[in-house]
Design an enzyme around this catalytic site. Structure first.
Site, short mmCIF file in Angstrom:
data_model
loop_
_atom_site.label_atom_id
_atom_site.label_comp_id
_atom_site.label_asym_id
_atom_site.label_seq_id
_atom_site.Cartn_x
_atom_site.Cartn_y
_atom_site.Cartn_z
N GLY A 28 -10.71 8.82 4.93
CA GLY A 28 -9.58 10.04 4.69
C GLY A 28 -8.68 9.22 3.36
N GLN A 42 -1.44 7.99 -1.68
CA GLN A 42 -2.16 6.65 -1.67
C GLN A 42 -2.45 6.22 -2.92
OE1 GLN A 42 -4.26 7.79 1.97
NE2 GLN A 42 -4.02 5.48 2.34
N CYS A 99 -5.90 1.83 7.75
CA CYS A 99 -5.35 2.77 6.89
C CYS A 99 -5.87 1.89 5.38
CB CYS A 99 -3.85 2.60 6.96
SG CYS A 99 -3.09 3.63 5.55
N LEU A 100 -6.29 2.70 4.33
CA LEU A 100 -6.30 1.96 3.08
C LEU A 100 -5.37 1.40 2.41
CD1 LEU A 100 -9.01 4.61 1.59
CD2 LEU A 100 -9.65 2.39 2.61
N HIS A 127 -3.59 11.72 10.32
CA HIS A 127 -3.13 10.80 9.82
C HIS A 127 -2.74 10.79 8.34
CE1 HIS A 127 -3.95 6.10 8.87
NE2 HIS A 127 -4.00 6.77 7.64
N GLU A 128 -3.70 11.77 7.49
CA GLU A 128 -3.42 11.94 6.15
C GLU A 128 -2.23 12.87 5.85
OE1 GLU A 128 -4.74 9.81 4.28
OE2 GLU A 128 -6.48 9.53 5.76
N HIS A 177 0.80 10.82 5.89
CA HIS A 177 1.18 10.24 4.52
C HIS A 177 1.86 11.20 3.75
CE1 HIS A 177 -0.82 6.56 4.43
NE2 HIS A 177 -2.30 6.94 4.85
ZN ZN Z 1 -3.47 6.20 5.73
#
Ligand code: ZN
Length: 173
Positions: free
Chosen positions: A46, A51, A93-94, A135-136, A139
């Site tokens: 995701g 991000q 998380c990236l 989760h996204e 963000h």
């Molecule tokens: Zn994340």
């Protein structure tokens, strides 16, 4: 194909609320394509626009990104209409490399959004896709998984990440 650089916490872009998309223009569709390329390149399951440095309410999710067995979800201005149940799962998380933490979230959600053509979309989902979408969407609100943890643990991990970022910045000089 355009793989965009992923912002790493505590980049200020990750801490602010993203703006709604006014209309699905060719620029927005390009953003979705670039985010998809970036997601599969990472690889991740995701990704949210902040991000990659764009403060707009756009997310992409594909819980099977590694084997491409499910379809990619590109959601513009996603909203959770209702949520039920509760589930605790490990999340990464990236933007927070090398950190995985258990996070408790609703297990099942109903989502409303535009798709990449600007068409209204509404669906219910659970399991990993429900998890990734929540989760996204976090963000888009400037929330990262650290914000779901207790204060002591959050402060410790924040310090660790900031130190790591400093070391990387110094190594690049
Ligand atoms: Zn994340």
């Amino acid at each position: 194909m355009a793989v965009l650089p992923i912002r790493i916490y505590p980049d200020p872009m990750l801490l602010k609320k993203a703006k709604p998309v006014q209309a699905v223009t060719p620029e927005i569709r390009k953003l979705v394509t670039d985010m998809t390329d970036t997601l599969y390149d990472a690889p991740g399951i995701g990704l949210a626009a902040p991000q990659v440095g764009v403060s707009l309410r756009v997310i992409v999710a594909d819980p099977s990104s590694r084997d491409h067995t499910s379809e990619l979800q590109a959601l513009i201005n996603p909203v959770i209409l209702w949520a039920e149940g509760e589930e605790t799962l490990e999340e990464g998380c990236l933007s927070l490399p090398n950190i995985t933490e258990e996070v408790t979230r609703p297990a099942r959600i109903r989502v409303s959004a535009w798709d990449r053509d600007g068409k209204d979309l509404q669906f219910e989902t659970d399991g990993l896709l429900a998890r990734v979408i929540q989760h996204e969407i976090d963000h888009l609100e400037g929330i990262v998984i650290l914000d779901h943890l207790g204060k002591a643990k959050r402060d410790l991990l924040k310090k660790k990440l900031i130190k790591k970022q400093k070391e990387l910045a110094e190594a690049r000089m």
